[in-house]
Design an enzyme around this catalytic site. Structure first.
Site, short mmCIF file in Angstrom:
data_model
loop_
_atom_site.label_atom_id
_atom_site.label_comp_id
_atom_site.label_asym_id
_atom_site.label_seq_id
_atom_site.Cartn_x
_atom_site.Cartn_y
_atom_site.Cartn_z
N SER A 1 -3.15 -7.97 2.92
CA SER A 1 -3.29 -7.80 4.37
C SER A 1 -3.62 -9.13 5.03
CB SER A 1 -4.38 -6.76 4.67
OG SER A 1 -4.02 -5.53 4.12
N ARG B 1 -2.07 -5.67 -8.53
CA ARG B 1 -0.93 -6.54 -8.23
C ARG B 1 -0.79 -7.64 -9.27
NH1 ARG B 1 -3.25 -8.23 -2.71
NH2 ARG B 1 -5.03 -8.05 -4.10
N LYS C 1 -16.19 -6.71 6.11
CA LYS C 1 -14.95 -7.50 6.01
C LYS C 1 -14.50 -7.99 7.38
CE LYS C 1 -11.37 -7.31 2.50
NZ LYS C 1 -10.34 -6.54 1.81
N HIS D 1 0.84 -1.20 0.00
CA HIS D 1 0.00 0.00 0.00
C HIS D 1 0.88 1.26 0.00
CE1 HIS D 1 -2.95 -2.78 2.25
NE2 HIS D 1 -3.51 -2.56 1.08
N1 COA Z 1 -0.27 -3.93 -1.83
C1 COA Z 1 -0.61 -4.83 -0.92
N2 COA Z 1 -1.85 -5.29 -0.74
C2 COA Z 1 -2.79 -4.79 -1.55
C3 COA Z 1 -2.51 -3.84 -2.53
C4 COA Z 1 -1.19 -3.41 -2.66
N3 COA Z 1 -0.81 -2.53 -3.59
N4 COA Z 1 -3.64 -3.56 -3.19
C5 COA Z 1 -4.59 -4.30 -2.62
N5 COA Z 1 -4.08 -5.04 -1.63
C6 COA Z 1 -4.78 -6.01 -0.80
C7 COA Z 1 -5.52 -5.41 0.34
O1 COA Z 1 -4.72 -5.36 1.49
C8 COA Z 1 -6.65 -6.39 0.50
O2 COA Z 1 -6.15 -7.53 1.17
P1 COA Z 1 -7.13 -8.49 1.97
O3 COA Z 1 -8.27 -8.86 1.08
O4 COA Z 1 -6.23 -9.62 2.29
O5 COA Z 1 -7.56 -7.71 3.17
C9 COA Z 1 -6.96 -6.83 -0.92
O6 COA Z 1 -5.77 -6.63 -1.62
C10 COA Z 1 -8.07 -6.10 -1.56
O7 COA Z 1 -7.71 -4.74 -1.64
P2 COA Z 1 -8.72 -3.63 -2.11
O8 COA Z 1 -9.37 -3.99 -3.39
O9 COA Z 1 -8.04 -2.32 -1.99
O10 COA Z 1 -9.85 -3.82 -1.11
P3 COA Z 1 -10.04 -3.26 0.28
O11 COA Z 1 -10.83 -4.27 0.97
O12 COA Z 1 -8.79 -2.87 0.94
O13 COA Z 1 -10.89 -1.92 -0.02
C11 COA Z 1 -12.74 -0.63 -0.95
C12 COA Z 1 -11.95 -1.92 -0.97
C13 COA Z 1 -12.91 -0.09 0.45
C14 COA Z 1 -11.97 0.40 -1.76
C15 COA Z 1 -14.07 -0.98 -1.61
O14 COA Z 1 -14.62 -2.10 -0.97
C16 COA Z 1 -15.07 0.16 -1.51
O15 COA Z 1 -15.02 1.09 -2.29
N6 COA Z 1 -15.97 0.08 -0.52
C17 COA Z 1 -16.99 1.10 -0.27
C18 COA Z 1 -18.37 0.61 -0.70
C19 COA Z 1 -18.60 0.91 -2.15
O16 COA Z 1 -18.48 2.02 -2.62
N7 COA Z 1 -18.97 -0.15 -2.89
C20 COA Z 1 -19.24 -0.08 -4.31
C21 COA Z 1 -18.01 -0.35 -5.11
S1 COA Z 1 -18.35 -0.28 -6.84
#
Ligand code: COA
Length: 162
Positions: free
Chosen positions: A129, A92, A43, A19
């Site tokens: 994560s 990724r 989550k 991140h």
């Molecule tokens: N390096 C390391 N890990 C990464 C990464 C990076 N560059 N990019 C993503 N990840 C990991 C995250 O840690 C996460 O790991 P986990 O599933 O083991 O916890 C996973 O990849 C998914 O990451 P991400 O897609 O960023 O999801 P998130 O759960 O962290 O966040 C939101 C997602 C909050 C941005 C999304 O759910 C959201 O917008 N929610 C609000 C509700 C909404 O608007 N919904 C409609 C969407 S169209």
């Protein structure tokens, strides 16, 4: 509209070096970056919202032009409230793309918000994560994958559980 800022959203449970890599590179592309920590109760995060925000703040403390905030509900509504028209997401591996593409298209059709994708540095492309938490839970060394304060906090959290 704040054409100066981009929002980098996530659950950050916890923030990892992957991140941080995206945040540092986003700062090189945008005048300001808002790291938006999602409450994301769906989550069932290990860390409380306050802990996640605190660890993100600590990790970005050395970076200028980065702000940390939080949101619940739709990301596009938060972006609109903040007057921000660009989201930054990291990719990724190929499988990230399908999911992220769908979200980017949905978000854009909701409010017109744009999504800019940054490709993960290969060194961090295997990180998530969940994996970091699993390694820490069973006593593995996560110090090369996360900021030092996160490693310390994870150790504390899982002490006695392994
Ligand atoms: N390096 C390391 N890990 C990464 C990464 C990076 N560059 N990019 C993503 N990840 C990991 C995250 O840690 C996460 O790991 P986990 O599933 O083991 O916890 C996973 O990849 C998914 O990451 P991400 O897609 O960023 O999801 P998130 O759960 O962290 O966040 C939101 C997602 C909050 C941005 C999304 O759910 C959201 O917008 N929610 C609000 C509700 C909404 O608007 N919904 C409609 C969407 S169209």
């Amino acid at each position: 509209m704040d054409g100066q800022a981009a929002i980098y959203p996530g659950t950050f449970d916890p923030i990892t070096n992957g991140h941080l890599d995206i945040i540092e590179r986003a700062v090189a592309c945008f005048p300001r970056v808002i790291v938006a920590v999602s409450q994301n109760p769906g989550k069932a995060p290990l860390l409380s919202l306050e802990e996640r925000i605190g660890l993100v703040k600590e990790a970005v403390a050395g970076l200028d032009r980065v702000e940390v905030d939080t949101f619940e509900g739709l990301l596009v509504d938060h972006a609109a409230r903040r007057g921000v028209g660009v989201l930054v997401k990291g990719l990724r591996v190929a499988s990230d793309f399908e999911y992220e593409l769908q979200m980017a298209q949905m978000n854009r059709s909701l409010t017109g918000v744009e999504t800019v994708f940054m490709v993960a540095t290969p060194q961090w492309s295997f990180l998530s994560s969940s994996l970091v938490k699993e390694v820490a839970r069973f006593g593995g060394d996560i110090t090369s994958f996360v900021p030092s304060e996160v490693a310390r906090r994870m150790k504390e959290k899982f002490r006695g559980e392994a």
